[in-house]
Scaffold this motif. Sequence first.
Motif, mmCIF file in Angstrom:
data_model
loop_
_atom_site.group_PDB
_atom_site.id
_atom_site.type_symbol
_atom_site.label_atom_id
_atom_site.label_comp_id
_atom_site.label_asym_id
_atom_site.label_seq_id
_atom_site.Cartn_x
_atom_site.Cartn_y
_atom_site.Cartn_z
ATOM 1 N N ASN A 11 0.822 -1.207 0.000
ATOM 2 C CA ASN A 11 0.000 0.000 0.000
ATOM 3 C C ASN A 11 0.854 1.254 0.000
ATOM 4 O OD1 ASN A 11 -2.561 -1.358 0.158
ATOM 5 N ND2 ASN A 11 -2.131 -1.753 2.309
ATOM 6 N N ASP A 12 2.097 1.157 0.457
ATOM 7 C CA ASP A 12 2.967 2.319 0.611
ATOM 8 C C ASP A 12 4.348 2.011 0.035
ATOM 9 O OD1 ASP A 12 4.506 4.493 1.453
ATOM 10 O OD2 ASP A 12 3.499 4.618 3.402
ATOM 11 N N ARG A 15 7.481 3.915 1.735
ATOM 12 C CA ARG A 15 7.849 3.403 3.068
ATOM 13 C C ARG A 15 8.577 2.073 2.953
ATOM 14 N NH1 ARG A 15 5.143 -0.297 6.472
ATOM 15 N NH2 ARG A 15 3.505 -0.307 4.919
ATOM 16 N N ILE A 33 5.981 6.803 -6.081
ATOM 17 C CA ILE A 33 4.988 6.283 -5.138
ATOM 18 C C ILE A 33 4.239 5.056 -5.669
ATOM 19 C CG2 ILE A 33 4.662 8.530 -4.045
ATOM 20 C CD1 ILE A 33 1.986 8.753 -5.576
ATOM 21 N N ASN A 49 2.776 -0.805 -6.135
ATOM 22 C CA ASN A 49 1.383 -0.630 -5.720
ATOM 23 C C ASN A 49 0.531 -0.790 -6.966
ATOM 24 O OD1 ASN A 49 -1.202 0.356 -5.145
ATOM 25 N ND2 ASN A 49 -0.423 1.723 -3.574
ATOM 26 N N ASP A 104 5.718 -4.328 6.056
ATOM 27 C CA ASP A 104 4.427 -4.887 5.658
ATOM 28 C C ASP A 104 4.195 -6.277 6.240
ATOM 29 O OD1 ASP A 104 3.751 -2.644 4.247
ATOM 30 O OD2 ASP A 104 3.811 -3.588 2.265
#
Length: 114
Positions: A11-12, A15, A33, A49, A104
């Motif tokens: 999702n990120d 990160r 991103i 993602n 994650d």
Amino acid sequence: MKIGEVGLLTNDVVRLADFYKALLNIDNGSSDIVHQTLIADETMLTIYNDGSVKENNNRNMCLAFTVDDVDEEYQKLLKLGTDIIEKPETRPWGARNMSFYDPDRNIIYFRSFI
């Protein structure tokens, strides 16, 4: 036939990619991103993602990295605040292994061969 790529869906992306950049001591020069390639050798490691929501409860896959010194990497992981599953231990077959979670909650193994 060779495995061409291992992709971690997240999702990120930023990160998770930043965690792996610190973990692997690499910089891919990207802050994208949506998709980042971290290792581009024979087998690529990508963070991606795909637009779907991830539940971060993967129980069917892990990643294993061969490192020069598991104990040195363990100290680095502690400094990163990583959630350790199993501290370094020498196995009967001669490998020194440890395991931990990435942000994650994917299970990651580090191993070195004595």
